[in-house]
Design a protein around this motif. Structure first.
Motif, mmCIF file in Angstrom:
data_model
loop_
_atom_site.group_PDB
_atom_site.id
_atom_site.type_symbol
_atom_site.label_atom_id
_atom_site.label_comp_id
_atom_site.label_asym_id
_atom_site.label_seq_id
_atom_site.Cartn_x
_atom_site.Cartn_y
_atom_site.Cartn_z
ATOM 1 N N VAL A 190 0.843 -1.208 0.000
ATOM 2 C CA VAL A 190 0.000 0.000 0.000
ATOM 3 C C VAL A 190 0.870 1.247 0.000
ATOM 4 N N GLU A 191 1.909 1.224 0.835
ATOM 5 C CA GLU A 191 2.795 2.383 0.904
ATOM 6 C C GLU A 191 3.528 2.595 -0.417
ATOM 7 N N GLY A 192 3.935 1.514 -1.061
ATOM 8 C CA GLY A 192 4.617 1.646 -2.337
ATOM 9 C C GLY A 192 3.730 2.272 -3.404
ATOM 10 N N PHE A 193 2.462 1.878 -3.442
ATOM 11 C CA PHE A 193 1.528 2.476 -4.386
ATOM 12 C C PHE A 193 1.338 3.948 -4.077
ATOM 13 N N ALA A 194 1.206 4.288 -2.797
ATOM 14 C CA ALA A 194 1.031 5.692 -2.413
ATOM 15 C C ALA A 194 2.238 6.533 -2.801
ATOM 16 N N GLU A 195 3.421 5.977 -2.645
ATOM 17 C CA GLU A 195 4.632 6.730 -2.971
ATOM 18 C C GLU A 195 4.735 7.023 -4.467
ATOM 19 N N VAL A 196 4.447 6.020 -5.297
ATOM 20 C CA VAL A 196 4.540 6.271 -6.735
ATOM 21 C C VAL A 196 3.430 7.221 -7.182
ATOM 22 N N ALA A 197 2.256 7.143 -6.541
ATOM 23 C CA ALA A 197 1.158 8.042 -6.902
ATOM 24 C C ALA A 197 1.426 9.477 -6.477
ATOM 25 N N ALA A 198 2.273 9.661 -5.473
ATOM 26 C CA ALA A 198 2.596 11.012 -5.029
ATOM 27 C C ALA A 198 3.456 11.758 -6.042
ATOM 28 N N ARG A 199 4.191 11.028 -6.888
ATOM 29 C CA ARG A 199 5.043 11.697 -7.875
ATOM 30 C C ARG A 199 4.497 11.593 -9.298
ATOM 31 N N ALA A 200 3.664 10.597 -9.570
ATOM 32 C CA ALA A 200 3.056 10.444 -10.899
ATOM 33 C C ALA A 200 1.574 10.767 -10.745
ATOM 34 N N THR A 201 1.187 11.974 -11.097
ATOM 35 C CA THR A 201 -0.095 12.530 -10.644
ATOM 36 C C THR A 201 -1.146 12.702 -11.737
ATOM 37 N N ARG A 202 -0.887 12.227 -12.947
ATOM 38 C CA ARG A 202 -1.862 12.432 -14.028
ATOM 39 C C ARG A 202 -2.996 11.426 -13.977
ATOM 40 N N GLY A 203 -2.749 10.245 -13.406
ATOM 41 C CA GLY A 203 -3.783 9.219 -13.340
ATOM 42 C C GLY A 203 -3.324 8.083 -12.447
ATOM 43 N N CYS A 204 -4.260 7.176 -12.135
ATOM 44 C CA CYS A 204 -3.983 6.035 -11.257
ATOM 45 C C CYS A 204 -4.499 4.756 -11.897
ATOM 46 N N PHE A 205 -3.729 3.687 -11.739
ATOM 47 C CA PHE A 205 -4.137 2.362 -12.191
ATOM 48 C C PHE A 205 -3.744 1.358 -11.120
ATOM 49 N N LEU A 206 -4.729 0.614 -10.632
ATOM 50 C CA LEU A 206 -4.497 -0.402 -9.604
ATOM 51 C C LEU A 206 -5.134 -1.703 -10.053
ATOM 52 N N TYR A 207 -4.338 -2.786 -10.032
ATOM 53 C CA TYR A 207 -4.827 -4.116 -10.407
ATOM 54 C C TYR A 207 -4.454 -5.065 -9.273
ATOM 55 N N VAL A 208 -5.463 -5.718 -8.665
ATOM 56 C CA VAL A 208 -5.233 -6.662 -7.573
ATOM 57 C C VAL A 208 -5.870 -7.998 -7.943
ATOM 58 N N SER A 209 -5.080 -9.074 -7.838
ATOM 59 C CA SER A 209 -5.564 -10.420 -8.110
ATOM 60 C C SER A 209 -5.453 -11.242 -6.829
ATOM 61 N N SER A 210 -6.565 -11.904 -6.443
ATOM 62 C CA SER A 210 -6.568 -12.596 -5.163
ATOM 63 C C SER A 210 -7.769 -13.533 -5.084
ATOM 64 N N HIS A 211 -7.927 -14.163 -3.924
ATOM 65 C CA HIS A 211 -9.165 -14.849 -3.571
ATOM 66 C C HIS A 211 -10.117 -13.839 -2.943
ATOM 67 N N GLY A 212 -11.414 -14.061 -3.143
ATOM 68 C CA GLY A 212 -12.376 -13.137 -2.580
ATOM 69 C C GLY A 212 -13.563 -13.828 -1.966
ATOM 70 N N SER A 213 -14.330 -13.046 -1.221
ATOM 71 C CA SER A 213 -15.574 -13.476 -0.596
ATOM 72 C C SER A 213 -16.509 -12.281 -0.598
ATOM 73 N N PRO A 214 -17.764 -12.444 -0.202
ATOM 74 C CA PRO A 214 -18.646 -11.275 -0.139
ATOM 75 C C PRO A 214 -18.169 -10.195 0.821
#
Length: 247
Positions: free
Chosen positions: A87-111
């Motif tokens: 989470v911190e790594g994503f926040a750090e890169v987003a703090a310097r690259a500010t034109r847009g955001c892209f997040l992709y998470v692959s995992s197991h899920g539940s309701p």
């Protein structure tokens, strides 16, 4: 503590990139394999295979390596990344690259949400809070690949958002067994990326691919991947064309 700097840039919307540039220059991106197990707890490679090849695919489509992070949250990885560090790594890169955001998470899920590392779970409320804090009002695309991932759509929706999920809120997705190369949805995104022109085309192609594979294998009930596109993104996304070798 999540740290982010928020700058809204509108003047570039629809503008053509200069020679050698991508329409995703200045976009922060993160691709996270948040689990590494079957539903029975056995280790598998499918999520990490997807992370590796999704990273390559989106770099080829125009995202910059300098503004992209990719993580596996499996504890035996080298290097090992904690949920908090991702989470911190994503926040750090987003703090310097500010034109847009892209997040992709692959995992197991539940309701109730998705697995996020060995012991953590991210709920729809927590995910919405994270994306709001890190990405703010900038154009944002979020992909959640997991069973029941449609539960994330409502919280993540907004005028500046596109949300793609691997399944409806009440449906499982497929491809997390010991013999799987990728989760099915991730595999369809990877397969579709080389020919998709933009995120809208990618979402439609991935849904078509998933439907065809589930029907061919007789898998029911269908996962029915979901797509939400906010009104601002409906105008912007067609201008954000993926890079192609001939372009």
């Amino acid at each position: 503590m999540v740290r982010a700097a928020f700058i809204v840039c509108l003047v570039w919307l629809g503008a053509s990139p200069a020679l050698g540039q991508s329409r995703f220059d200045g976009w922060a991106s993160a691709i996270i394999a948040a689990d590494w197990r079957t539903s029975d707890g056995q280790p598998i490679e499918a999520f990490d295979n997807a992370r590796r090849d999704l990273t390559s695919g989106f770099l080829a489509a125009g995202f910059r390596r300098a503004d992209m992070v990719d993580y596996t949250l499996r504890p035996d990885a080298e290097p090992s990344t904690s949920a908090e560090a991702a989470v911190e790594g994503f926040a750090e890169v987003a703090a310097r690259a500010t034109r847009g955001c892209f997040l992709y998470v692959s995992s197991h899920g539940s309701p109730q949400g998705i697995n996020f590392g060995p012991t953590s779970r991210v709920s729809p409320t927590s995910m919405a809070r994270l994306v709001n804090e890190v990405c703010g009002e900038r154009p944002t695309v979020v992909v959640v690949s997991a069973c029941f991932s449609g539960v994330f759509v409502d919280g993540l929706s907004g005028p500046n958002r596109m949300v793609m999920t691997a399944a409806k809120r009440d449906r499982a997705s497929f491809g997390c067994g010991e013999d799987a190369v990728y989760p099915y949805y991730d595999g369809c995104v990877i397969q579709s990326l080389p020919t998709a022109t933009d995120f809208i085309a990618l979402a439609n192609a991935a849904r078509t691919c998933v439907k065809a594979r589930e029907e061919a294998e007789g898998l029911t009930p269908a996962s029915e991947p979901q797509v939400f596109i906010g009104p601002n993104m409906q105008l912007l996304l067609p201008t954000l064309r993926f890079n192609r070798p001939e372009s």
